[in-house]
Design a protein around this motif. Structure first.
Motif, PDB file in Angstrom:
ATOM      1  N   LYS A 164      16.743  15.368 -53.474  1.00 22.33           N
ATOM      2  CA  LYS A 164      16.079  16.654 -53.605  1.00 22.33           C
ATOM      3  C   LYS A 164      15.328  16.989 -52.314  1.00 22.33           C
ATOM      4  N   LYS A 165      14.777  15.942 -51.719  1.00 18.42           N
ATOM      5  CA  LYS A 165      14.021  16.110 -50.478  1.00 18.42           C
ATOM      6  C   LYS A 165      14.232  14.887 -49.600  1.00 18.42           C
ATOM      7  N   LEU A 166      14.750  15.111 -48.410  1.00 19.13           N
ATOM      8  CA  LEU A 166      14.972  14.026 -47.449  1.00 19.13           C
ATOM      9  C   LEU A 166      14.553  14.525 -46.071  1.00 19.13           C
ATOM     10  N   LYS A 167      13.533  13.891 -45.510  1.00 18.63           N
ATOM     11  CA  LYS A 167      13.019  14.319 -44.206  1.00 18.63           C
ATOM     12  C   LYS A 167      12.893  13.125 -43.268  1.00 18.63           C
ATOM     13  N   LEU A 168      12.974  13.417 -41.975  1.00 19.18           N
ATOM     14  CA  LEU A 168      12.851  12.399 -40.939  1.00 19.18           C
ATOM     15  C   LEU A 168      11.649  12.708 -40.054  1.00 19.18           C
ATOM     16  N   SER A 169      10.776  11.726 -39.879  1.00 14.58           N
ATOM     17  CA  SER A 169       9.617  11.925 -39.008  1.00 14.58           C
ATOM     18  C   SER A 169      10.029  11.823 -37.545  1.00 14.58           C
ATOM     19  N   GLN A 170       9.174  12.340 -36.682  1.00 16.04           N
ATOM     20  CA  GLN A 170       9.403  12.225 -35.251  1.00 16.04           C
ATOM     21  C   GLN A 170       8.973  10.841 -34.763  1.00 16.04           C
ATOM     22  N   PRO A 171       9.502  10.383 -33.625  1.00 20.90           N
ATOM     23  CA  PRO A 171       9.034   9.115 -33.058  1.00 20.90           C
ATOM     24  C   PRO A 171       7.583   9.238 -32.601  1.00 20.90           C
ATOM     25  N   LEU A 172       7.024   8.148 -32.127  1.00 21.82           N
ATOM     26  CA  LEU A 172       5.615   8.138 -31.737  1.00 21.82           C
ATOM     27  C   LEU A 172       5.307   9.204 -30.698  1.00 21.82           C
ATOM     28  N   LEU A 173       6.202   9.361 -29.710  1.00 15.05           N
ATOM     29  CA  LEU A 173       5.980  10.330 -28.635  1.00 15.05           C
ATOM     30  C   LEU A 173       6.934  11.514 -28.792  1.00 15.05           C
ATOM     31  N   ASP A 174       6.382  12.633 -29.198  1.00 16.38           N
ATOM     32  CA  ASP A 174       7.192  13.835 -29.382  1.00 16.38           C
ATOM     33  C   ASP A 174       6.522  15.047 -28.740  1.00 16.38           C
ATOM     34  N   THR A 175       5.270  15.296 -29.098  1.00 14.76           N
ATOM     35  CA  THR A 175       4.554  16.458 -28.582  1.00 14.76           C
ATOM     36  C   THR A 175       3.582  16.059 -27.467  1.00 14.76           C
ATOM     37  N   PHE A 176       3.045  17.062 -26.796  1.00 17.24           N
ATOM     38  CA  PHE A 176       2.039  16.812 -25.755  1.00 17.24           C
ATOM     39  C   PHE A 176       0.816  16.108 -26.343  1.00 17.24           C
ATOM     40  N   ASP A 177       0.444  16.495 -27.564  1.00 16.48           N
ATOM     41  CA  ASP A 177      -0.680  15.845 -28.231  1.00 16.48           C
ATOM     42  C   ASP A 177      -0.409  14.356 -28.431  1.00 16.48           C
ATOM     43  N   ASP A 178       0.850  14.019 -28.756  1.00 15.02           N
ATOM     44  CA  ASP A 178       1.211  12.603 -28.922  1.00 15.02           C
ATOM     45  C   ASP A 178       0.973  11.831 -27.626  1.00 15.02           C
ATOM     46  N   PHE A 179       1.400  12.420 -26.513  1.00  9.21           N
ATOM     47  CA  PHE A 179       1.214  11.778 -25.211  1.00  9.21           C
ATOM     48  C   PHE A 179      -0.271  11.610 -24.901  1.00  9.21           C
ATOM     49  N   GLN A 180      -1.053  12.630 -25.202  1.00  9.62           N
ATOM     50  CA  GLN A 180      -2.488  12.560 -24.941  1.00  9.62           C
ATOM     51  C   GLN A 180      -3.149  11.455 -25.765  1.00  9.62           C
ATOM     52  N   MET A 181      -2.762  11.353 -27.033  1.00 12.46           N
ATOM     53  CA  MET A 181      -3.379  10.354 -27.901  1.00 12.46           C
ATOM     54  C   MET A 181      -2.985   8.941 -27.478  1.00 12.46           C
ATOM     55  N   LEU A 182      -1.712   8.764 -27.073  1.00 16.72           N
ATOM     56  CA  LEU A 182      -1.288   7.432 -26.667  1.00 16.72           C
ATOM     57  C   LEU A 182      -1.921   7.029 -25.341  1.00 16.72           C
ATOM     58  N   THR A 183      -1.992   7.946 -24.394  1.00  7.70           N
ATOM     59  CA  THR A 183      -2.617   7.598 -23.114  1.00  7.70           C
ATOM     60  C   THR A 183      -4.112   7.328 -23.293  1.00  7.70           C
ATOM     61  N   TYR A 184      -4.744   8.031 -24.222  1.00  5.37           N
ATOM     62  CA  TYR A 184      -6.157   7.749 -24.517  1.00  5.37           C
ATOM     63  C   TYR A 184      -6.298   6.326 -25.045  1.00  5.37           C
ATOM     64  N   PHE A 185      -5.397   5.939 -25.942  1.00  5.36           N
ATOM     65  CA  PHE A 185      -5.407   4.583 -26.499  1.00  5.36           C
ATOM     66  C   PHE A 185      -5.190   3.546 -25.395  1.00  5.36           C
ATOM     67  N   MET A 186      -4.216   3.797 -24.511  1.00  6.45           N
ATOM     68  CA  MET A 186      -3.908   2.839 -23.452  1.00  6.45           C
ATOM     69  C   MET A 186      -5.046   2.717 -22.452  1.00  6.45           C
ATOM     70  N   GLU A 187      -5.639   3.854 -22.108  1.00  5.01           N
ATOM     71  CA  GLU A 187      -6.774   3.836 -21.174  1.00  5.01           C
ATOM     72  C   GLU A 187      -7.945   3.055 -21.770  1.00  5.01           C
ATOM     73  N   LYS A 188      -8.138   3.205 -23.071  1.00  6.32           N
ATOM     74  CA  LYS A 188      -9.218   2.515 -23.767  1.00  6.32           C
ATOM     75  C   LYS A 188      -9.043   0.997 -23.691  1.00  6.32           C
ATOM     76  N   GLN A 189      -7.781   0.527 -23.757  1.00  7.51           N
ATOM     77  CA  GLN A 189      -7.519  -0.913 -23.736  1.00  7.51           C
ATOM     78  C   GLN A 189      -7.903  -1.548 -22.393  1.00  7.51           C
ATOM     79  N   SER A 190      -7.813  -0.764 -21.334  1.00  8.15           N
ATOM     80  CA  SER A 190      -8.078  -1.311 -19.998  1.00  8.15           C
ATOM     81  C   SER A 190      -9.426  -0.894 -19.410  1.00  8.15           C
ATOM     82  N   ALA A 191     -10.152  -0.033 -20.113  1.00 10.53           N
ATOM     83  CA  ALA A 191     -11.374   0.564 -19.548  1.00 10.53           C
ATOM     84  C   ALA A 191     -12.436  -0.465 -19.186  1.00 10.53           C
ATOM     85  N   SER A 192     -12.528  -1.549 -19.948  1.00 14.10           N
ATOM     86  CA  SER A 192     -13.604  -2.521 -19.724  1.00 14.10           C
ATOM     87  C   SER A 192     -13.239  -3.607 -18.718  1.00 14.10           C
TER      88      SER A 192
END
Length: 255
Positions: free
Chosen positions: A106-134
């Motif tokens: 009745k309903k079958l949908k597929l999600s996007q991968p982790l990196l799809d939109t510009f917002d996705d890139f921003q959120m992932l780079t924020y996460f990566m920067e946070k890991q190395s900030a200290s």
């Protein structure tokens, strides 16, 4: 009442410990976030499925088999949650499978991968920067992406560019930018110690062999040979609650 399921699809891995720390942990996070849905697993890699069956006695479905099984079990609504990082070749193949099964649900949908939109890139780079900030001066993290022959190989260069000025760098095993490109940047920044981490869902074959091993062609060996202390960290992205949450948010939009 319509039976509902989430089908979590990834390439898979033959490393049991990282499988449960990453794929298993993310599946459990999905189940907690969406209790009305039963969560199932599928691996796209035929080789991974065969080796796991042979060495561990566990049988995991491919996406088509899993969708057949869910249809036969009476599930009317299925959300296919991709655990891919980029929309590359594997994701395109999964999309084709999902399209062929639309009439069975009745309903079958597929999600996007982790990196799809510009917002996705921003959120992932924020996460990566946070890991190395200290990290102190002279230290950095070099993230190892898989790489691809697909046009989405540009994902890794985009991340690397967006992280300019931070202590995080991105390279890829099988495409651009490669370890030579990143070494040039590390030397220019006068990095003396670098932590190697997989920019992949799991810390599997590439992380153990191409990144962390003593093989002369591994990133660890190459970095060490260039007078930079290389410290591998075998921790896949799926282990991080922040990454699990990004997948949950993608799923929320579909549900």
């Amino acid at each position: 009442m319509t039976k509902k399921a989430i089908l979590a699809v990834s390439f898979g891995t033959t490393f049991p410990k990282t499988r449960e720390k990453t794929i298993g942990a993310t599946e459990r996070a999905l189940k907690k976030a969406f209790p009305a849905y039963d969560v199932f697993r599928a691996f796209t890699s035929r080789i991974v499925r065969a080796r796991v069956a042979k060495n561990e006695g566990q049988v995991f479905d491919d996406p088509a088999t899993a969708l057949d099984r869910l249809s036969n079990q009476g599930y009317g609504e299925v959300i296919v949650q991709s655990f891919y990082i980029i929309p590359g070749i594997e994701y395109g193949q999964l999309k084709q499978v999902v399209n062929t099964y639309q009439s069975k649900f009745k309903k079958l949908k597929l999600s996007q991968p982790l990196l799809d939109t510009f917002d996705d890139f921003q959120m992932l780079t924020y996460f990566m920067e946070k890991q190395s900030a200290s990290l102190p001066a002279g230290e950095a993290i070099l993230w190892m992406g898989h790489g691809t022959a697909h046009s989405s190989f540009t994902t890794y260069a985009c991340l690397d560019h967006m992280l300019a000025g931070t202590k995080s760098y991105v390279g890829a095993v099988e495409s651009y930018p490669d370890i030579t490109d990143e070494l040039t940047r590390l030397k220019h920044a006068q990095i003396k110690k670098v932590y190697l981490q997989p920019l992949m869902m799991v810390a599997g074959n590439h992380a153990h062999n191409d990144m962390a091993s003593d093989n002369p062609h591994s990133w660890k060996s190459i970095v060490d040979a260039n007078n930079i202390d290389a410290q591998p960290r075998l921790k896949g992205l799926g282990e991080y609650p922040e990454i699990q949450q990004l997948f949950i948010e993608k799923l929320s939009k579909l549900i």
